[in-house]
Design an enzyme around this catalytic site. Sequence first.
Site, PDB file in Angstrom:
ATOM      1  N   LYS A 107      18.339  18.621   9.781  1.00 45.84           N
ATOM      2  CA  LYS A 107      19.289  19.722   9.921  1.00 45.84           C
ATOM      3  C   LYS A 107      19.712  19.882  11.388  1.00 45.84           C
ATOM      4  CE  LYS A 107      19.273  21.005   5.525  1.00 45.84           C
ATOM      5  NZ  LYS A 107      18.340  20.188   4.713  1.00 45.84           N
TER       6      LYS A 107
HETATM    7  C1  LIG Z   1      17.839  20.877   3.264  1.00 52.45           C
HETATM    8  C2  LIG Z   1      18.347  21.716   2.184  1.00 52.45           C
HETATM    9  C3  LIG Z   1      17.518  22.540   1.406  1.00 52.45           C
HETATM   10  C4  LIG Z   1      16.031  22.525   1.456  1.00 52.45           C
HETATM   11  O1  LIG Z   1      15.485  22.620   2.700  1.00 52.45           O
HETATM   12  P1  LIG Z   1      14.023  22.011   2.942  1.00 52.45           P
HETATM   13  O2  LIG Z   1      13.689  22.527   4.307  1.00 52.45           O
HETATM   14  O3  LIG Z   1      14.143  20.537   2.882  1.00 52.45           O
HETATM   15  O4  LIG Z   1      13.131  22.556   1.907  1.00 52.45           O
HETATM   16  C5  LIG Z   1      18.096  23.360   0.455  1.00 52.45           C
HETATM   17  N1  LIG Z   1      19.411  23.369   0.257  1.00 52.45           N
HETATM   18  C6  LIG Z   1      20.240  22.581   0.962  1.00 52.45           C
HETATM   19  C7  LIG Z   1      21.706  22.662   0.710  1.00 52.45           C
HETATM   20  C8  LIG Z   1      19.733  21.715   1.938  1.00 52.45           C
HETATM   21  O5  LIG Z   1      20.574  20.932   2.602  1.00 52.45           O
END
Ligand SMILES: *Cc1c(COP(=O)(O)O)cnc(C)c1O
Length: 377
Positions: free
Chosen positions: A185
């Site tokens: 992210k």
């Molecule tokens: C990354 C992501 C998640 C989940 O996040 P994690 O930290 O991997 O549990 C949920 N929704 C979206 C749209 C994402 O891109």
Amino acid sequence: MSATPFLPFTRPSIDEATVSGVAEVLRSGWLTTGTHCRAFEAALSAYFGGRPVRVTNSGTAALELGLALCDIGPGDEVITTPLTWAATGNVIARRGARPVFVDVDRRTRNIDLARAEDAISPSTRAIMPVDLAGLPVGREALYDFASSYNLRVIEDAAQSMGANSNGRRIGSAGDLVSFSFHANKNMTCGEGGCLVVSNEAEAARCERLRLQGMTRDADMNMEIEEISGKFNMTDIAARIGLGQLSALDGFNARRHELARRYFTTLEPSLGLEMPVADFEQSNWHMFQVLLPLEKLMISRGEFIRRMLALGIGIGVHYPVTHLFAAYRRLGWKDGDCPHAERIGARTVTLPLFPAMTDADVKRVCESLAMVVREAAR
Ligand SMILES: *Cc1c(COP(=O)(O)O)cnc(C)c1O
């Protein structure tokens, strides 16, 4: 001839101050949730205009806590998008509720709120929109929709840290807002996430639900009123997050520059479908183009292999959730969300991360042009 270095589709940027900060936490004698988590929550709260924030061990955990705070469970329906990471649909299903998938807008690739009206039933309790690639769902239309049907909103803003809707930072307004600090992210803790809530009572309940539903009084008597699981963040992760949060605006500015460069460098004659050129609201979490597969003699898989052979990593975000086997067993089928299915089948994510150079963008564009031209029918 020197080997071309491999260019991944994403890579985190961690500065040396953060590396030594983590070393200090490791030497401190306290690794789990503690002072660094509280400091990270305070910094996040300031970033979101003072709203209460609780950190979690993942974005998925923050979404699950959000649904729990809304008391969503068996018999309830939650409207969402199928064009997202699997976590979005999974958290709804894991609470025993029914995810109701609504097709996306072809241009924004986000949930089409005009279609969401048709998905309303007497069991609809909430809506969980996703800001795909960091392009926000318009919050005014979203909250107009939610209030006309009396729905809670759990914003899956996993990808939109630092983005804004009409000038309003995502997380600074609205109902419950969930972020992810997964390694890919725009800012990361390795793994982590947070939930922005509306008031201190909700924050207190969130804090209980984050760790087994447990409360302790001054005499260390323990009590559980509401059974829960384990979603708390470590101080190690929080220390990474603190370093990342102070670098976030710079990261996002660089992402904007690189995205602009893609728009000016990718040749229109290749027939790629481009993302919305939004330089006001998006945080450019990803740069995704749709391949003109009907004009190519190769599959997306083969395109990815050929790019890899040229030293370039390509991502796929995402195949649609409703067509996974477990969701088909819930009754979902091909054609239920045609725009999302079409996008999910041809989308590719090009490399985009703050440490990329302008020359890297040029290399991606040239390699992509070569592979697409060679494969043209
Ligand atoms: C990354 C992501 C998640 C989940 O996040 P994690 O930290 O991997 O549990 C949920 N929704 C979206 C749209 C994402 O891109």
